[in-house]
Design a protein around this motif. Structure first.
Motif, short mmCIF file in Angstrom:
data_model
loop_
_atom_site.label_atom_id
_atom_site.label_comp_id
_atom_site.label_asym_id
_atom_site.label_seq_id
_atom_site.Cartn_x
_atom_site.Cartn_y
_atom_site.Cartn_z
N ARG A 135 75.48 -5.93 28.74
CA ARG A 135 76.17 -4.76 29.30
C ARG A 135 76.07 -4.80 30.81
O ARG A 135 75.11 -5.32 31.38
N ARG A 136 77.11 -4.25 31.46
CA ARG A 136 77.10 -4.20 32.93
C ARG A 136 76.35 -2.93 33.33
O ARG A 136 76.79 -1.83 33.02
N VAL A 137 75.21 -3.10 34.04
CA VAL A 137 74.41 -1.91 34.34
C VAL A 137 74.60 -1.44 35.79
O VAL A 137 74.29 -0.28 36.10
N ARG A 138 75.04 -2.33 36.66
CA ARG A 138 75.43 -1.96 38.03
C ARG A 138 76.57 -2.88 38.41
O ARG A 138 76.82 -3.86 37.70
N GLU A 139 77.20 -2.64 39.57
CA GLU A 139 78.40 -3.42 39.89
C GLU A 139 78.17 -4.92 39.79
O GLU A 139 79.01 -5.67 39.29
N PHE A 140 77.04 -5.41 40.27
CA PHE A 140 76.81 -6.86 40.28
C PHE A 140 75.67 -7.27 39.36
O PHE A 140 75.03 -8.29 39.59
N VAL A 141 75.38 -6.45 38.35
CA VAL A 141 74.26 -6.77 37.45
C VAL A 141 74.73 -6.73 35.99
O VAL A 141 75.13 -5.68 35.49
N ASP A 142 74.66 -7.89 35.32
CA ASP A 142 74.91 -7.94 33.88
C ASP A 142 73.56 -8.09 33.17
O ASP A 142 72.80 -9.01 33.48
N GLN A 143 73.31 -7.17 32.25
CA GLN A 143 72.03 -7.20 31.55
C GLN A 143 72.21 -7.83 30.17
O GLN A 143 73.07 -7.41 29.40
N TYR A 144 71.41 -8.87 29.93
CA TYR A 144 71.43 -9.56 28.63
C TYR A 144 70.21 -9.11 27.85
O TYR A 144 69.08 -9.27 28.32
N ILE A 145 70.43 -8.53 26.67
CA ILE A 145 69.31 -8.05 25.86
C ILE A 145 69.05 -9.08 24.76
O ILE A 145 69.95 -9.42 23.98
N LEU A 146 67.82 -9.59 24.74
CA LEU A 146 67.47 -10.64 23.78
C LEU A 146 67.00 -9.98 22.48
O LEU A 146 66.60 -8.81 22.48
N PRO A 147 67.02 -10.72 21.37
CA PRO A 147 66.66 -10.11 20.08
C PRO A 147 65.26 -9.48 20.09
O PRO A 147 65.02 -8.51 19.38
N ASP A 148 64.33 -9.99 20.95
CA ASP A 148 62.99 -9.38 20.97
C ASP A 148 62.92 -8.17 21.91
O ASP A 148 61.85 -7.64 22.18
N GLY A 149 64.06 -7.76 22.45
CA GLY A 149 64.11 -6.54 23.26
C GLY A 149 64.01 -6.79 24.76
O GLY A 149 64.26 -5.88 25.55
N ARG A 150 63.65 -8.01 25.18
CA ARG A 150 63.54 -8.27 26.64
C ARG A 150 64.93 -8.20 27.27
O ARG A 150 65.92 -8.66 26.69
N ARG A 151 64.95 -7.67 28.50
CA ARG A 151 66.22 -7.56 29.23
C ARG A 151 66.20 -8.51 30.42
O ARG A 151 65.33 -8.40 31.28
N LEU A 152 67.14 -9.45 30.46
CA LEU A 152 67.27 -10.36 31.61
C LEU A 152 68.53 -9.97 32.36
O LEU A 152 69.60 -9.81 31.76
N ASN A 153 68.38 -9.81 33.68
CA ASN A 153 69.49 -9.30 34.48
C ASN A 153 70.09 -10.40 35.34
O ASN A 153 69.42 -10.96 36.21
N LEU A 154 71.36 -10.69 35.09
CA LEU A 154 72.05 -11.74 35.85
C LEU A 154 72.82 -11.09 36.98
O LEU A 154 73.65 -10.20 36.76
N LEU A 155 72.56 -11.54 38.21
CA LEU A 155 73.22 -10.93 39.37
C LEU A 155 74.46 -11.73 39.76
O LEU A 155 74.43 -12.97 39.79
N GLY A 156 75.53 -11.01 40.08
CA GLY A 156 76.74 -11.65 40.63
C GLY A 156 77.29 -12.76 39.77
O GLY A 156 77.84 -13.74 40.30
N GLU A 157 77.16 -12.62 38.46
CA GLU A 157 77.70 -13.61 37.50
C GLU A 157 77.19 -15.02 37.78
O GLU A 157 77.85 -16.01 37.45
N GLY A 158 76.03 -15.11 38.43
CA GLY A 158 75.46 -16.43 38.71
C GLY A 158 76.18 -17.15 39.85
O GLY A 158 75.92 -18.32 40.12
N ARG A 159 77.10 -16.45 40.53
CA ARG A 159 77.77 -17.06 41.69
C ARG A 159 76.96 -16.72 42.93
O ARG A 159 76.10 -15.85 42.91
N LEU A 160 77.26 -17.44 44.05
CA LEU A 160 76.42 -17.25 45.25
C LEU A 160 76.27 -15.77 45.58
O LEU A 160 77.22 -15.11 45.98
N ILE A 161 75.05 -15.32 45.42
CA ILE A 161 74.79 -13.88 45.46
C ILE A 161 75.02 -13.31 46.85
O ILE A 161 75.41 -12.15 47.00
N ASN A 162 74.84 -14.13 47.89
CA ASN A 162 75.01 -13.62 49.26
C ASN A 162 76.47 -13.26 49.55
O ASN A 162 76.75 -12.37 50.35
#
Ligand code: ADE
Length: 421
Positions: free
Chosen positions: A316-343
């Motif tokens: 789910r998209r939780v902020r404009e540049f943050v996609d949150q991936y929820i793993l089956p064990d409940g951990r949340r990993l947050n990908l910033l800027g779709e993995g493109r150059l964040i700057n």
């Protein structure tokens, strides 16, 4: 129907774009001096330059410089997420430039924009990541007959071009702007260092103090990021594959770990290696709940996003540049800027003051190419040392900094060998 000579998101953003371009220009005194000389001498007269660069306020000032030098310039984005839409609109409205760039464009549009600038039959290419050169050599070989040479902005692009030259595949000379010391010592280190932190903060609004930041790689870019993160109170861990660089990182005072160990303790990850799948399945499996994953390398291959997609039970998209991936064990990993150059995705890229030197190199490299292409072979060339020295001198002067010169006695001492203990 007439052919559309530009493709930007919203032309009504042009006024805001011009104001921001002028703001950046105040911090680009070296480029300004080159522009003033170009306006007098017109060294690029009659040249058609296709530029594939991040469409930012700084790039706009480079484009203005090339136009003042007499060139016809067409511009497309060098990354789907880095375009500043107001800048693109202003270049079209105020400088009548064919610009093809929309922030958030999909891959198909990205390549159609590259092809649109190539349709103008350029004779010089100006790349950031080598996508123009690569497209010409793979799909548009008919254009080779027009092209006298190109320039390349970034480490990743230079690596691609050297690979092409080594294979005998490169068909025209390219100047590696990234090799200039007034480029990579400053842009890669201080520019990316500051703007990467800026991107992470704008995307997340987190506090860096007390966090563990894992930086993958210890090249110029990573060094900048590591030193800025440390300066803001983070504990910084470096991962490397090169023993010399790892040793340097250790002696610079950082903790050095294999990524699998670093993955367990990091709060924030930043990849800047230029290589693929630096963060992969085995790392995602051990990361902490809430970890932030970001990339500052040119391409979005450093984080294995397809694998993350596969592992996640929900996204789910939780902020404009943050996609949150929820793993089956409940951990949340947050990908910033779709993995493109964040700057460039979440912030505005490097500040103008540092792009001043990078783009002074671009402008002078284009001029050098026009004057010298007949003597050059289809290889990758460095920026001439005299150009590098001149840019450093101009930048120092603009900053109001004076330095010493060798006395005659000192100059003689340096070239003699007889004197000893
Ligand atoms: N690359 C990194 N920062 C940039 C900027 N501000 N403009 C153009 N290219 C960049």
């Amino acid at each position: 129907m007439p052919v559309k000579t530009f493709d930007v998101r919203d032309e009504s953003l042009a006024i805001q774009g011009r104001s921001r371009i002028e703001w950046a220009e105040q911090e680009m005194p070296v480029l300004r001096q080159i522009r003033e000389r170009f306006a007098q001498e017109r060294p690029l007269k009659g040249q058609k330059i296709a530029a594939c660069l991040h469409v930012t306020t700084e790039t706009a000032n480079l484009m203005r410089t090339l136009v003042e030098g007499g060139a016809d310039v067409m511009l497309c984005a060098s990354n789907p997420l880095s375009t500043q839409d107001d800048v693109a609109a202003s270049l079209v409205a105020h400088w009548e430039m064919p610009v093809y760039a929309i922030k958030g464009e999909d891959n198909k549009t990205y390549y159609s924009h590259i092809n649109s600038v190539l349709d103008a039959n350029p004779n010089i290419t100006m790349d950031d990541g080598a996508d123009l050169v690569s497209t010409i050599h793979k799909e548009r070989t008919d254009l080779l007959k027009h092209i006298v040479g190109g320039t390349e902005e970034t480490t990743t692009g230079v690596i691609r071009l050297r690979a092409m030259a080594n294979d005998g595949a490169l068909k025209f000379p390219v100047i590696a702007v990234n090799d200039a010391q007034t480029k990579h010592f400053f842009d890669n280190r201080y520019g990316t260092g500051q703007s990467t932190i800026d991107g992470i903060l704008r995307a997340t609004n987190i506090l860096l103090a007390g966090k563990t930041v894992v930086v993958a790689g210890y090249g110029w870019v990573s060094r900048g990021i590591a030193s800025r993160a440390r300066g803001m109170g983070s504990r910084v861990v470096i991962t490397e594959i090169d023993p010399l660089r790892a040793l340097e990182a250790a002696m610079d005072g950082y903790e050095v770990l294999p990524m699998l160990d670093a993955a367990k303790i990091g709060d924030i990850f930043v990849t800047a290696t230029g290589d693929t799948h630096i963060l992969d399945k085995e790392h995602f499996q051990v990361m902490k709940d809430g970890a932030l994953l970001s990339n500052s390398g040119h391409f979005n291959v450093e984080i294995n996003i397809p694998e993350l997609e596969k592992m996640a039970s929900e996204k789910r998209r939780v902020r404009e540049f943050v996609d949150q991936y929820i793993l089956p064990d409940g951990r949340r990993l947050n990908l910033l800027g779709e993995g493109r150059l964040i700057n460039l995705a979440a912030a505005e890229g490097h500040p103008a003051s540092v792009m001043d030197m990078s783009f002074a190199n671009q402008a002078l490299a284009a001029e050098f190419m026009v004057k010298n292409h007949a003597e050059l072979k289809p290889q990758v060339y460095s920026v001439p040392k005299a150009v590098d020295d001149e840019i450093a001198r101009l930048k120092l002067a603009a900053m109001g900094i004076q330095i010493d010169t060798l006395t005659a006695e000192q100059a003689k001492y340096l070239t003699s060998w007889e004197e000893g203990t």
